[in-house]
Motif scaffolding. Structure first.
Motif, mmCIF file in Angstrom:
data_model
loop_
_atom_site.group_PDB
_atom_site.id
_atom_site.type_symbol
_atom_site.label_atom_id
_atom_site.label_comp_id
_atom_site.label_asym_id
_atom_site.label_seq_id
_atom_site.Cartn_x
_atom_site.Cartn_y
_atom_site.Cartn_z
ATOM 1 N N ASP A 237 30.393 40.337 32.597
ATOM 2 C CA ASP A 237 31.373 41.331 32.148
ATOM 3 C C ASP A 237 30.729 42.702 31.932
ATOM 4 N N ILE B 76 30.151 40.949 39.935
ATOM 5 C CA ILE B 76 30.763 39.720 40.433
ATOM 6 C C ILE B 76 30.874 39.826 41.945
ATOM 7 N N ARG C 6 31.033 37.111 45.076
ATOM 8 C CA ARG C 6 31.177 35.672 45.334
ATOM 9 C C ARG C 6 29.981 35.103 46.103
ATOM 10 N N GLU D 36 37.361 37.997 30.827
ATOM 11 C CA GLU D 36 37.944 37.539 32.089
ATOM 12 C C GLU D 36 36.856 37.276 33.118
ATOM 13 N N ALA D 37 35.838 38.139 33.137
ATOM 14 C CA ALA D 37 34.741 37.977 34.106
ATOM 15 C C ALA D 37 33.968 36.691 33.830
ATOM 16 N N GLU D 38 33.638 36.453 32.558
ATOM 17 C CA GLU D 38 32.915 35.226 32.199
ATOM 18 C C GLU D 38 33.738 33.994 32.569
ATOM 19 N N LEU D 39 35.025 34.055 32.271
ATOM 20 C CA LEU D 39 35.902 32.919 32.576
ATOM 21 C C LEU D 39 35.982 32.680 34.086
ATOM 22 N N ALA D 40 36.082 33.768 34.853
ATOM 23 C CA ALA D 40 36.167 33.641 36.311
ATOM 24 C C ALA D 40 34.891 33.018 36.879
ATOM 25 N N ILE D 41 33.744 33.489 36.411
ATOM 26 C CA ILE D 41 32.467 32.948 36.895
ATOM 27 C C ILE D 41 32.323 31.493 36.471
ATOM 28 N N THR E 41 34.664 29.272 35.646
ATOM 29 C CA THR E 41 35.623 28.432 36.373
ATOM 30 C C THR E 41 35.145 28.191 37.800
ATOM 31 N N HIS E 42 34.614 29.235 38.411
ATOM 32 C CA HIS E 42 34.094 29.099 39.778
ATOM 33 C C HIS E 42 32.896 28.139 39.801
ATOM 34 N N ASP F 214 34.242 24.645 39.603
ATOM 35 C CA ASP F 214 34.882 24.288 40.880
ATOM 36 C C ASP F 214 33.843 24.006 41.955
#
Length: 138
Positions: free
Chosen positions: A24, A75, A77, A112-117, A119-120, A123
């Protein structure tokens, strides 16, 4: 080009936590403090000094990737996937995912950035929060 560490090494695992902490763009002092409280150095079998060296190397690698206008993409990918692939041992993936979850909660907010990373990460590694809970509840 990111610095190379041996797959599944303490440095490779530390760098994933660093990537998440910096996702973030804000390294909260509470996150640094929590590294000691959560015994992350001991758990990863890395010294505090070596962890800081990995942090510096990560920052240098990011700045080397900066655009001509100086912007840095925290971020990315492909970079995230490349770094996640440096830990391929299932037990170490579970360990990193657990430590990462503890770390993201350290500053009482998950960006949001931490959550996105995060979650990825789950996954890509085919992990669930239930897997983490099951592994460390026992």
């Amino acid at each position: 080009m990111m610095k190379k560490y041996a797959n599944n090494s303490p440095e490779a695992m530390a760098r994933l936590l660093i990537m998440l902490m910096m996702g973030d763009g804000n390294m909260d002092p509470r996150e640094i403090d929590s590294l000691e409280k959560l015994h992350i150095y001991e758990t990863l079998d890395i010294s505090r000094q070596r962890f800081i060296e990995v942090l510096h190397a990560y920052c240098n690698d990011l700045s080397d990737e900066a655009e001509e206008d100086g912007s840095i993409h925290l971020i990315d990918r492909q970079r995230i996937d490349d770094l996640l692939d440096t830990v391929d041992d299932p037990k170490k993936r579970l360990l990193v995912a657990t430590l990462a979850l503890d770390l993201t909660k350290a500053d009482k907010t998950i960006s949001e950035a931490e959550l996105a990373i995060y979650t990825h990460m789950l996954d890509r590694w085919h992990l669930t929060l239930d897997d983490i809970e099951d592994a460390f509840a026992s």
